[in-house]
Structures are given as structure tokens and as C-alpha cells.
Motif scaffolding. Structure first.
Motif, PDB file in Angstrom:
ATOM      1  N   HIS A 107       0.817  -1.223   0.000  1.00 60.25           N
ATOM      2  CA  HIS A 107       0.000   0.000   0.000  1.00 60.25           C
ATOM      3  C   HIS A 107       0.851   1.273   0.000  1.00 60.25           C
ATOM      4  N   GLY A 113      -6.438   6.250  -1.184  1.00 59.76           N
ATOM      5  CA  GLY A 113      -6.678   5.779   0.178  1.00 59.76           C
ATOM      6  C   GLY A 113      -5.467   5.898   1.085  1.00 59.76           C
TER       7      GLY A 113
ATOM      8  N   MET B   1       4.087  14.459   8.176  1.00 60.02           N
ATOM      9  CA  MET B   1       2.888  14.114   7.420  1.00 60.02           C
ATOM     10  C   MET B   1       1.842  15.213   7.550  1.00 60.02           C
ATOM     11  N   ARG B   3      -1.381  17.205   8.327  1.00 61.13           N
ATOM     12  CA  ARG B   3      -2.522  17.135   9.244  1.00 61.13           C
ATOM     13  C   ARG B   3      -3.283  18.446   9.186  1.00 61.13           C
ATOM     14  N   ARG B 181      -2.154  12.251   1.894  1.00 65.16           N
ATOM     15  CA  ARG B 181      -2.676  11.274   2.858  1.00 65.16           C
ATOM     16  C   ARG B 181      -2.713   9.865   2.282  1.00 65.16           C
ATOM     17  N   SER B 182      -2.402   9.730   1.017  1.00 65.42           N
ATOM     18  CA  SER B 182      -2.421   8.394   0.403  1.00 65.42           C
ATOM     19  C   SER B 182      -1.174   7.613   0.824  1.00 65.42           C
ATOM     20  N   GLY B 183      -1.142   6.351   0.472  1.00 66.36           N
ATOM     21  CA  GLY B 183       0.040   5.535   0.751  1.00 66.36           C
ATOM     22  C   GLY B 183       1.272   6.151   0.113  1.00 66.36           C
ATOM     23  N   LEU B 184       1.108   6.634  -1.125  1.00 67.60           N
ATOM     24  CA  LEU B 184       2.228   7.257  -1.841  1.00 67.60           C
ATOM     25  C   LEU B 184       2.716   8.501  -1.097  1.00 67.60           C
ATOM     26  N   ARG B 186       2.300   9.327   2.086  1.00 67.15           N
ATOM     27  CA  ARG B 186       2.908   8.987   3.385  1.00 67.15           C
ATOM     28  C   ARG B 186       4.332   8.456   3.182  1.00 67.15           C
ATOM     29  N   SER B 187       4.505   7.614   2.146  1.00 64.70           N
ATOM     30  CA  SER B 187       5.847   7.097   1.866  1.00 64.70           C
ATOM     31  C   SER B 187       6.775   8.235   1.474  1.00 64.70           C
ATOM     32  N   GLY B 190       7.819   9.879   4.463  1.00 63.27           N
ATOM     33  CA  GLY B 190       8.762   8.970   5.126  1.00 63.27           C
ATOM     34  C   GLY B 190      10.152   9.097   4.530  1.00 63.27           C
ATOM     35  N   VAL B 208       9.001   6.539  -5.978  1.00 62.32           N
ATOM     36  CA  VAL B 208       8.061   7.331  -5.165  1.00 62.32           C
ATOM     37  C   VAL B 208       8.297   8.825  -5.405  1.00 62.32           C
TER      38      VAL B 208
END
Lengths: 247, 334
Positions: A107, A113, B1, B3, B181-184, B186-187, B190, B208
Motif C-alpha cells: 500500500h 486511500g 505528514m 494534518r 494522505r495516500s500511501g504514496l 505517506r511514503s 517517510g 516514489v
């Protein structure tokens, strides 16, 4: 599960890894001992792909991974924790574990999402947090938790990728005796089928956790055997200048 | 991230109310300024996504906006393609070029990344300046705005066009939040926090970075298509590095890595520019002094300063109010 064949690495004139061959069976827990500068971390870096060996090979679950990148090896099940905390400092404990779990579940690169809201990611986060005793701190930011808890999180992040082999570089580095004892329990309570390779200076932990002990000196394997054999080895006593008896 | 906080919601509501008030009441000149703010806000949102949440400080976003503007102009004029399709094509082209730049530059960091993106930006500028198809120094004109008469909108009217830009900016802001906020997303954050660890976890870091840079390039391209429709004329000046530099100044002035801050920065920058340039031609000096002040204050821009001063206090007050409300309800129930 993890095998190296004659790994060799030089930095200029310094021979840091000399023909190191190791073989870890599935579920085996092996501790690597050795004085400072023995080449333990350099060996780890070659195993995970952060360093390329001059010669020799690394095999994971029967596959030659020597030419693979760090990320490719990690996706095949080789995970590591670091000697110095390598965490996501501005994030919470949950987010730290979630980032790792999202990579494992696929994910982490999806555009649709929130990866941390996915049930499979949440499940891993919950399970790992319980395994490494992080539930009381789950919503705390890394900057708000103590050093010892950060060491637990360091291991937790590595575990959240559901590895086949977990490499831990001095997991108890810098923690007090009480915390160190808690770490013994933590490591002993990890799933028995998880293969672990641990660099450690804490002799108590080494003898408590290890099925096998490997000793490196000047980049060379000088001992490979059971913990009780290691205790009686005069060569090791010589390397550690008597600190053995104190353990 | 990323918020959202109470203060961020409140600031967004305030900005929206201000923009709507301006759009509904201002005269021609006021509407031109508002449209300029909205287009700049879109560009700086694109830049904040990569610079504020991924540490990729780009000096080629002006060029990406220029790519969008030129692609839209050529597709809708010389190629005769319907403007909505030309707009989509221009956005896709900007995104594709940004993805390639992101992929190539992803292995460099800090000053080297900045220099690499600057080089790409200047290459684009030189090419557009020299190639005859782009009209050289004279630029291109004859640009038409989208025809939305089917839904009863006339974008040739300044007020309608400003409102159209406001709606698109709202959509872009929403998209930016979804991306982050997507997985992408957030990564991506990160990777900014700890690239080595993300790689050790099994993430293909360059991919990414390239993906998010591509998405950011699409937003910059969209800003370019609106800039072309706004002025109805484009020139290579749109691609110069100073446009990227100005966008970076606005992001820093507003508050890097907050999404809301750059919107504040865009409004403050354009208003200051117009107000001070009415008094003196040396308005850059005033903006420079304000930027130095913001940087020296060690706050994260104007919005960062506001957040530091009032953000926590506001959240605490709201939490207290909610708690006392809950207690009241419990007492009443008892």
C-alpha cells in the motif's frame, strides 16, 4: 535461510571482511560477537546490500541476492534494525510501524486511500506493537518517548515488514541493565520460525538468546559454535581480554 | 505528514471567504489581481507538495508551468484541438516531463538537486526561446479561454474566470490533501524523514519521488494553462528560473510544508507587490526585507508564525470547551 559464501571486502589497504561464510537455518538465532572494528557492521551492510562485497555471494531462501539492491532484498524478506536509531522522528509510533507495514502489504505506493487506515496494515501495526511492548506509546511521537522505547521501536519497524530474516545491529546499545533484561524477554518471545542474526556486545543477552555464536576478529570468522562451546573457548577469552568470566 | 488543525481549517475558511468576497464585489482591476493570486497559489501548492513534504526544493516548477501554458496554446491554436482536451493534454505533458525530471534528479539531494532542477528549467527556457514553433522572444498570442457556454458560463468575463480559477484551486487543494494522505504521500514524507530507512524497508525510493514530482508537475501545468488563458498571451519569460525562484519565495514566506501557508503567501505576495509597486518601482526590496525578516524570525513563514503563536492555544481551548460541554451533558443526564 541465509547463507554467505566467502564474502570479502577491503577499504583500501584495510581488509574488513575476510572470506566470511555463514549458514543460518530457518528459525536459527545467531549472535555475532567481536571487538570494535572486527567488521561486524560491515558484514551486515554487505548482507542487506548497503555495501557491495569485493567477492563472494549472499543467498536468501535459496536465491542469490548479491546483485540485488537494498530495497529488493528487503522485499524478499531481509530486514534490519540499526545500531543508531534510524526512525521517523516527527511521526508517532503507530505511523512509524505503519510505514513499514504499508511497504510490506504493497500500500506504500498507492495513490488512492490512506495506507495506515487499511485493515491489513492496522493488523500488522497492532500485532508488532504488542510483540515489542509498544502499545502504551502507540500514539506518542518518537520525540516524546524514551531512548529505550525507541530501541524497541527500532526493532518493531524492522519486524513490521514481516521478514524471513531479521538482522539486528546491537539492539540493546545504550540501554540500562533493566531495559536490557526486558530486551532478552522481547527477543525470546518473537516467533520461533523467524531467523535472527544479532550483533551484540551484551554477553548475557548473547548467551541467553543465541542458538549459535559466531565470533569475528579482524574481519575473519574465528569461532562458530554453540554458546556453551563459546564460553569455554580460550581463543575468545584472549580476544575479549578476560571480560568473558564477568559475563 | 500532513494534518489539518483547527487553525488550518479556520485559515482556509477565511481565505475562501476573502476570495469569494473579492470575486463577487471587485472591479476589473481587483478581479485581475485575484486571478493572479489564484494561479500563483496553484503553482506554489504544487511546489509545496514536493519541497515541503519531500524535501525536493525545485527550481524548475516555473518551467513546468510554462510547459503547460505553451502546450495548451499550441494544442488549442495551431493544432486546432478543443480547449478542454488541449488543457488535459497540456497537464498530462507537464506531468510526464516532471516525472522524468523527478526520476533523473531523485538520487541527488540538497544543493545538487536544486542545481539539477535549475538546469532542467533553463534547458526548457532556452529551447522554447530558440525554437521557431514557440514564437521566440515574441511569444504566442491568440489564446482562447475554455468555452463553458453549455453550462451557461462565459469565461471571457473576468468575474466568471476568477470564480472558475477559484473552483479549480479548491479542487487542486483537495487533490493535494488526498495525495499527501495516500500511501504514496505517506511514503514520500517517510523518505524526507529518513530515506535510508525507507529503502531498507523495501521501498523503491526513486520511483516514489518521481511519481509525486510528476503529480506536482501536473498541478504546475494546470496553473500554466490558466495563466495562458488569463493573459491570453505567453512568452518564454514564463519559463525563466526567476518564476520558480519567486514561487519558492512565496512558499517560504507563507510556510513550507503546511499547504495552507503557501496560499497565505501567494495572497500576501501579490497584494504586497501591487501595493508597494504603486508607491515605488523598487518593490522587490520591500519583499526582500520581509523575506529576510521571516527567515530571521525562525518561524516557518507567516503561517508558521501564526501556528506557533495561536495554533496550540486554539486547539487547547477547543478541547477544553468540548470537555466542559461533555461534563455538562453528563450532569444533565444524571
Amino acid at each position: 535461510m541465509l547463507k554467505t559464501r566467502e564474502l570479502d571486502k577491503k577499504f583500501g589497504a584495510v581488509h574488513v571482511t575476510r572470506q566470511v561464510s555463514l549458514k543460518l537455518e530457518r528459525g536459527e538465532r545467531r549472535v555475532i560477537l567481536g571487538p570494535n572494528g572486527a567488521g561486524k557492521t560491515t558484514l551486515f551492510n554487505q548482507l542487506v546490500g548497503e555495501l557491495t562485497p569485493d567477492s563472494g555471494s549472499v543467498h536468501l531462501a535459496g536465491e542469490d541476492v548479491t546483485s540485488l539492491t537494498v530495497a529488493q532484498r528487503a522485499r524478499r524478506g531481509l530486514s534490519r534494525s540499526y545500531q543508531k536509531n534510524t526512525l521517523f522522528d516527527g511521526l508517532t509510533v503507530e505511523e512509524n510501524l505503519g510505514l513499514a507495514a504499508a511497504v510490506h502489504t504493497g500500500h506504500a505506493t498507492r495513490l488512492w486511500g490512506d495506507s495506515l487506515a487499511r485493515p491489513e496494515v492496522r493488523e500488522i501495526v497492532q500485532e508488532v506493537a504488542e510483540q515489542v511492548n509498544l502499545m502504551p506509546f502507540i500514539h506518542a511521537k518518537v520525540s516524546e518517548i524514551s531512548y529505550g522505547v525507541r530501541r524497541q521501536l527500532e526493532v518493531g519497524v524492522a519486524l513490521a515488514t514481516r521478514p524471513l530474516v531479521l538482522l539486528m545491529d546491537e539492539p540493546t546499545s545504550g540501554v540500562g541493565p533493566e531495559m536490557s533484561k526486558a530486551f532478552h524477554d522481547l527477543l525470546n518471545n518473537l516467533p520461533r520460525d523467524l531467523t535472527m542474526l544479532i550483533i551484540e556486545h551484551d554477553m548475557d543477552l548473547a548467551f541467553d538468546v543465541a542458538d549459535t555464536i559466531t565470533v569475528l576478529n579482524y574481519g575473519e570468522v574465528v569461532f562458530d559454535g554453540a554458546p556453551n562451546e563459546a564460553r569455554g573457548s580460550s581463543l575468545l577469552r584472549e580476544i575479549y581480554l578476560g571480560s568473558w568470566e564477568d559475563a | 505528514m500532513f494534518r489539518h488543525t483547527t487553525l488550518r481549517y479556520a485559515t482556509l475558511a477565511l481565505l475562501l471567504a476573502g476570495a469569494l468576497f473579492q470575486a463577487l464585489t471587485a472591479g476589473y482591476f481587483g478581479l485581475e489581481i485575484l486571478t493572479e493570486i489564484l494561479i500563483l497559489a496553484m503553482l506554489v501548492l504544487a511546489l509545496d507538495i514536493v519541497a515541503g513534504f519531500g524535501g525536493m526544493v525545485s527550481l524548475c516548477h516555473g518551467a513546468l508551468m510554462g510547459v503547460g501554458a505553451y502546450a495548451f496554446t499550441i494544442l488549442s491554436t495551431s493544432a486546432g484541438i478543443a480547449p478542454p482536451i488541449a488543457m488535459g493534454g497540456a497537464v498530462a505533458l507537464s506531468g510526464a516531463i516532471a516525472w522524468i525530471i523527478g526520476a533523473i534528479c531523485s538520487r541527488s539531494h540538497g544543493i545538487y538537486f536544486i542545481m539539477a532542477t535549475l538546469a532542467f528549467g533553463q534547458m526548457a527556457y532556452s529551447y522554447v526561446f530558440e525554437a521557431p514553433i514557440f514564437g521566440g522572444d515574441d511569444g504566442l498570442s491568440g489564446i482562447r479561454r475554455l468555452d463553458l457556454s453549455l453550462i451557461g458560463l462565459n469565461l471571457n468575463d473576468s468575474r466568471t474566470f476568477a470564480l472558475f480559477c477559484l473552483v479549480l484551486l479548491g479542487a487542486v487543494y483537495g487533490a493535494a490533501v488526498l495525495i499527501l494522505r495516500s500511501g504514496l504521500g505517506r511514503s514520500f514524507s517517510g523518505v524526507m524523514h529518513n530515506e535510508q530507512r525507507m529503502r531498507a524497508l523495501g521501498l523503491t525510493v526513486w520511483r516514489v519521488k518521481a511519481d509525486v514530482f510528476g503529480l506536482s508537475g501536473m498541478i504546475a501545468g494546470l496553473a500554466g494553462t490558466l495563466a495562458a488563458q488569463h493573459i491570453m498571451y505567453i512568452s518564454p519569460g514564463l519559463l525563466t528560473w526567476t518564476v520558480s525562484g519567486e514561487a519558492l519565495v512565496v512558499v517560504i514566506l507563507g510556510g513550507l510544508g503546511t499547504l495552507v501557508g503557501p496560499l497565505v503567501g501567494a495572497a500576501a505576495f501579490v497584494v504586497l507587490k501591487h501595493e508597494i509597486s504603486g508607491i515605488t518601482p523598487y518593490w522587490h526590496l520591500a519583499v526582500g526585507l520581509i523575506l529576510i525578516g521571516v527567515v530571521m524570525s525562525r518561524s516557518n513563514g507567516i503561517f508558521g508564525w501564526i501556528e506557533k503563536r495561536w495554533g496550540a492555544r486554539l486547539d487547547r481551548r477547543l478541547a477544553d470547551a468540548t470537555r466542559s460541554q461533555d461534563q455538562k451533558e453528563v450532569t444533565t443526564d444524571a
